[in-house]
Design a protein around this motif. Structure first.
Motif, PDB file in Angstrom:
ATOM      1  N   ASP B  33       0.846  -1.195   0.000  1.00 45.30           N
ATOM      2  CA  ASP B  33       0.000   0.000   0.000  1.00 45.30           C
ATOM      3  C   ASP B  33       0.881   1.245   0.000  1.00 45.30           C
ATOM      4  O   ASP B  33       2.102   1.161   0.094  1.00 45.30           O
ATOM      5  CB  ASP B  33      -0.945  -0.011   1.220  1.00 45.30           C
ATOM      6  CG  ASP B  33      -0.192  -0.149   2.518  1.00 45.30           C
ATOM      7  OD1 ASP B  33       0.744   0.645   2.744  1.00 45.30           O
ATOM      8  OD2 ASP B  33      -0.512  -1.058   3.309  1.00 45.30           O
ATOM      9  N   GLY B  34       0.236   2.385  -0.103  1.00 43.73           N
ATOM     10  CA  GLY B  34       0.978   3.619  -0.253  1.00 43.73           C
ATOM     11  C   GLY B  34       1.793   3.989   0.972  1.00 43.73           C
ATOM     12  O   GLY B  34       2.931   4.464   0.859  1.00 43.73           O
ATOM     13  N   ALA B  35       1.237   3.751   2.151  1.00 43.05           N
ATOM     14  CA  ALA B  35       1.976   4.099   3.364  1.00 43.05           C
ATOM     15  C   ALA B  35       3.264   3.292   3.463  1.00 43.05           C
ATOM     16  O   ALA B  35       4.336   3.837   3.745  1.00 43.05           O
ATOM     17  CB  ALA B  35       1.096   3.862   4.597  1.00 43.05           C
ATOM     18  N   ALA B  36       3.156   2.011   3.227  1.00 42.53           N
ATOM     19  CA  ALA B  36       4.351   1.171   3.270  1.00 42.53           C
ATOM     20  C   ALA B  36       5.343   1.592   2.195  1.00 42.53           C
ATOM     21  O   ALA B  36       6.562   1.572   2.414  1.00 42.53           O
ATOM     22  CB  ALA B  36       3.965  -0.295   3.083  1.00 42.53           C
ATOM     23  N   ALA B  37       4.832   1.989   1.047  1.00 45.07           N
ATOM     24  CA  ALA B  37       5.718   2.414  -0.042  1.00 45.07           C
ATOM     25  C   ALA B  37       6.537   3.624   0.370  1.00 45.07           C
ATOM     26  O   ALA B  37       7.758   3.658   0.196  1.00 45.07           O
ATOM     27  CB  ALA B  37       4.889   2.723  -1.289  1.00 45.07           C
ATOM     28  N   VAL B  61      -1.478   8.992  -7.211  1.00 49.19           N
ATOM     29  CA  VAL B  61      -0.848  10.285  -7.493  1.00 49.19           C
ATOM     30  C   VAL B  61      -0.339  10.921  -6.200  1.00 49.19           C
ATOM     31  O   VAL B  61       0.703  11.592  -6.178  1.00 49.19           O
ATOM     32  CB  VAL B  61      -1.851  11.213  -8.211  1.00 49.19           C
ATOM     33  CG1 VAL B  61      -1.278  12.602  -8.375  1.00 49.19           C
ATOM     34  CG2 VAL B  61      -2.219  10.626  -9.565  1.00 49.19           C
ATOM     35  N   GLN B  62      -1.055  10.680  -5.119  1.00 48.23           N
ATOM     36  CA  GLN B  62      -0.581  11.184  -3.830  1.00 48.23           C
ATOM     37  C   GLN B  62       0.747  10.541  -3.445  1.00 48.23           C
ATOM     38  O   GLN B  62       1.615  11.185  -2.860  1.00 48.23           O
ATOM     39  CB  GLN B  62      -1.622  10.906  -2.737  1.00 48.23           C
ATOM     40  CG  GLN B  62      -2.892  11.724  -2.880  1.00 48.23           C
ATOM     41  CD  GLN B  62      -2.606  13.214  -2.870  1.00 48.23           C
ATOM     42  OE1 GLN B  62      -1.773  13.684  -2.124  1.00 48.23           O
ATOM     43  NE2 GLN B  62      -3.290  13.949  -3.743  1.00 48.23           N
ATOM     44  N   VAL B  63       0.881   9.257  -3.767  1.00 51.26           N
ATOM     45  CA  VAL B  63       2.152   8.592  -3.477  1.00 51.26           C
ATOM     46  C   VAL B  63       3.276   9.234  -4.290  1.00 51.26           C
ATOM     47  O   VAL B  63       4.361   9.498  -3.782  1.00 51.26           O
ATOM     48  CB  VAL B  63       2.050   7.085  -3.781  1.00 51.26           C
ATOM     49  CG1 VAL B  63       3.373   6.399  -3.506  1.00 51.26           C
ATOM     50  CG2 VAL B  63       0.945   6.461  -2.955  1.00 51.26           C
ATOM     51  N   ILE B  64       2.991   9.521  -5.553  1.00 49.99           N
ATOM     52  CA  ILE B  64       4.011  10.171  -6.391  1.00 49.99           C
ATOM     53  C   ILE B  64       4.410  11.506  -5.771  1.00 49.99           C
ATOM     54  O   ILE B  64       5.603  11.812  -5.633  1.00 49.99           O
ATOM     55  CB  ILE B  64       3.468  10.388  -7.816  1.00 49.99           C
ATOM     56  CG1 ILE B  64       3.155   9.042  -8.471  1.00 49.99           C
ATOM     57  CG2 ILE B  64       4.471  11.159  -8.653  1.00 49.99           C
ATOM     58  CD1 ILE B  64       2.494   9.181  -9.831  1.00 49.99           C
ATOM     59  N   ARG B  65       3.426  12.279  -5.371  1.00 44.49           N
ATOM     60  CA  ARG B  65       3.752  13.576  -4.782  1.00 44.49           C
ATOM     61  C   ARG B  65       4.545  13.400  -3.498  1.00 44.49           C
ATOM     62  O   ARG B  65       5.485  14.156  -3.223  1.00 44.49           O
ATOM     63  CB  ARG B  65       2.463  14.344  -4.477  1.00 44.49           C
ATOM     64  CG  ARG B  65       1.670  14.683  -5.731  1.00 44.49           C
ATOM     65  CD  ARG B  65       1.178  16.121  -5.728  1.00 44.49           C
ATOM     66  NE  ARG B  65       0.549  16.426  -7.016  1.00 44.49           N
ATOM     67  CZ  ARG B  65      -0.702  16.090  -7.321  1.00 44.49           C
ATOM     68  NH1 ARG B  65      -1.455  15.467  -6.425  1.00 44.49           N
ATOM     69  NH2 ARG B  65      -1.205  16.397  -8.497  1.00 44.49           N
ATOM     70  N   GLY B  66       4.162  12.415  -2.713  1.00 46.65           N
ATOM     71  CA  GLY B  66       4.893  12.173  -1.472  1.00 46.65           C
ATOM     72  C   GLY B  66       6.349  11.838  -1.729  1.00 46.65           C
ATOM     73  O   GLY B  66       7.237  12.245  -0.975  1.00 46.65           O
ATOM     74  N   LEU B  67       6.602  11.094  -2.786  1.00 44.29           N
ATOM     75  CA  LEU B  67       7.993  10.772  -3.120  1.00 44.29           C
ATOM     76  C   LEU B  67       8.714  11.997  -3.676  1.00 44.29           C
ATOM     77  O   LEU B  67       9.829  12.308  -3.274  1.00 44.29           O
ATOM     78  CB  LEU B  67       8.032   9.640  -4.152  1.00 44.29           C
ATOM     79  CG  LEU B  67       7.614   8.260  -3.647  1.00 44.29           C
ATOM     80  CD1 LEU B  67       7.437   7.297  -4.803  1.00 44.29           C
ATOM     81  CD2 LEU B  67       8.670   7.727  -2.687  1.00 44.29           C
ATOM     82  N   ARG B  68       8.061  12.689  -4.586  1.00 44.35           N
ATOM     83  CA  ARG B  68       8.710  13.821  -5.239  1.00 44.35           C
ATOM     84  C   ARG B  68       9.018  14.962  -4.274  1.00 44.35           C
ATOM     85  O   ARG B  68       9.810  15.853  -4.596  1.00 44.35           O
ATOM     86  CB  ARG B  68       7.841  14.326  -6.384  1.00 44.35           C
ATOM     87  CG  ARG B  68       7.970  13.516  -7.644  1.00 44.35           C
ATOM     88  CD  ARG B  68       9.326  13.702  -8.288  1.00 44.35           C
ATOM     89  NE  ARG B  68       9.526  12.789  -9.413  1.00 44.35           N
ATOM     90  CZ  ARG B  68      10.087  11.606  -9.317  1.00 44.35           C
ATOM     91  NH1 ARG B  68      10.541  11.185  -8.143  1.00 44.35           N
ATOM     92  NH2 ARG B  68      10.242  10.832 -10.368  1.00 44.35           N
TER      93      ARG B  68
END
Lengths: 226, 226
Positions: B33-37, B61-68
Motif C-alpha cells: 500500500d501507499g503508506a508502506a511504499a 498520485v498522492q504517493v508520487i507527490r509524497g515521493l517527489r
DNA sequence: TCCGATCGTCAAGATCACGTCAAGAAGAGG
DNA sequence: CCTCTTCTTGACGTGATCTTGACGATCGGA
C-alpha cells in the motif's frame, strides 16, 4: 526555448503535433523520414526527439541507434505496433519512452514534460570572480587564495559579499545592504556595515587600508570593482 | 546492485515481478500500500520505483507527490486505467513512465532499463572518492578501507554522505541536507545533522576531531572536500 | 579655522552554533 | 519474545560570531 524534433511520415500527424507543440511554446522541427531526422538532429541539436518507428526509408530502431551513437537526447517513440517485442527493441536501443498509436495529444505532451524534466538536471552556470589574490566562487560558496588555501567567511560576511559581487561595478546603497542582510528594521545601523566591510577587506584585499575592489562611496554605499 | 521498490496490492503481480526482477539481478523490495511504499522508500532508498496507481489506502498520485517531495528517484507507474487524464495526471505529478495493464514483463523490464539508463547518465562521473584512508564507492554503495576491510554505514549515514559526496567542494546548506535526508518538515532540526556528521567523521576521518574532508561551515552548512 | 558628518578601527559582553555525551523509542531479525 | 541496531531527542560546555558602544581620522562646507 525547448527544441523538439518530430519525425513521422504521416503529414497530418506532423501537422497536429507541430500546432500543439508550438502552442505550448516549444520550438518545433519536423522530418518525414529517417535520413532527414538524423541530418536535422545533427544540425539543430534538439532537446527532445519524438520519433515514429514506421518510416519509409529505414527502420525506426536504426534511427535510434544512429542518434545514440553521438547524443543522448531524450527520445520518445511513436508506433502503431503495440507488440511487446517492438517496445523492448526500441527501449533497449536507447529510447526513453514508447507511445502506441492512436495516442492523445495530452498524453504525448505529458510524456514530453516528463522526459525533459528529468533531462533538465544539467547545465548550471556558476560565476566566479577575482578579488586581489583571491577567487570568490559563488556556486561553491568558497573563497580560495592563489595557492589553494581556503579563506573562511562567516555567514554575515558571505551574505554581504554576495550582494556586492552579484552587482559588479554597481553602487549598492547602504539601505539596500542593511535591508538585505539584517532585515527591514536595521536600515540605519551603518556601524554594522563599517564593521563587516572592514572584516571583508582584512580577509580579501591585499592592502586592507587601501581597498581596490571593495570600495566605499562616501555617504551613499559600497561598490564591488572587479 | 540496482534496488527496485515494487508497489502493488495484488499479491500475484508482486510475486511475478519479484521473481523476474531478482532473476535479472535487481535487489527487490515490495510494498502493498501507499503508506508502506513511502516508508520503505525513505528507509531503503531505491534506485527505481514501480508503482501501481490502484492502491487500497491512498491515491497513487498522492504517493508520487509524497515521493517527489524529497527525492527524484525514477518512478514507473502501472495502471489498469488507460484514460488519457490518468496518464497526464500521473506524469505531471512527477512519474517518469506509464504502463497500462495488462503489460508484458519484458516490456516493463525494458522500461526499467530505459529509465535507469537515463537516471544513471545524469550525474554519474564520480563513482568512487577518497576520504582519508577510506574509499567511498557510490555505485556499489560501499565504503572500504585501505586493507580491504568494509566500513558499515547506516541508511541515514549513507544518504547524508552521498549528498555531500555528489557535490564535491560545494557547500551544501543545512536546510537542503535536512530536506533531502529527513524530509520537508525537518528543516530546523540541526541536531540531527550534528549527530550524524559526528558519526560519519568517527567512521571515515583519520582524526575525527580535526576533519579534513567532512567540513563544517558554521552557520551555513557542510562541505565535502576531496 | 572651526564644525559636523561620515568613516575606519578597536574592544567588550551577549548570543548563537557546534561537537559531544547519554538515554529512551522504534524497528529488524532470529 | 528477545536482542541488537538504528533513530530520535535532550542537555551542556566551549568557542566562534554577532551586537553594541566608543574614539580618532578625514573631508567638505560654513
Amino acid at each position: 526555448m525547448t527544441r523538439v524534433l518530430v519525425v513521422d511520415d504521416e503529414p497530418q500527424i506532423l501537422r497536429a503535433l507541430r500546432i500543439n507543440l508550438k502552442a505550448r511554446r516549444y520550438d518545433v522541427e519536423v522530418a518525414g523520414d529517417g535520413a532527414a531526422a538524423l541530418r536535422l538532429a545533427a544540425s539543430h541539436r534538439p532537446d527532445i526527439v519524438v520519433l515514429d518507428l514506421g518510416l519509409p526509408d529505414m527502420d525506426g530502431v536504426q534511427v535510434i541507434r544512429g542518434l545514440r551513437g553521438w547524443t543522448n537526447v531524450p527520445i520518445i517513440v511513436l508506433s502503431g505496433r503495440a507488440g511487446s517485442q517492438d517496445k523492448v527493441a526500441a527501449l533497449d536501443a536507447g529510447a526513453d519512452d514508447y507511445v502506441t498509436k492512436p495516442f492523445g495529444v495530452d498524453e504525448l505532451l505529458a510524456r514530453v514534460r516528463a522526459v525533459t524534466r528529468r533531462a533538465a538536471g544539467a547545465g548550471e552556470e556558476v560565476p566566479a570572480v577575482e578579488i586581489g589574490r583571491h577567487t570568490v566562487d559563488l556556486g561553491a560558496h568558497a573563497v580560495r587564495t592563489g595557492d589553494g588555501a581556503e579563506v573562511r567567511l562567516t555567514p554575515t560576511e558571505w551574505h554581504l559579499l554576495e550582494i556586492l559581487v552579484r552587482h559588479p561595478g554597481r553602487l549598492v546603497s547602504q539601505r539596500q545592504l542593511l535591508h538585505d542582510v539584517w532585515g527591514p528594521q536595521y536600515q540605519s545601523e551603518t556601524n554594522y556595515l563599517r564593521q563587516y566591510m572592514a572584516q571583508l577587506r582584512r580577509k580579501l584585499e591585499d592592502d586592507p587600508a587601501r581597498p581596490r575592489h571593495l570600495l566605499t562611496e562616501p555617504g551613499m554605499g559600497y561598490r564591488f570593482q572587479p
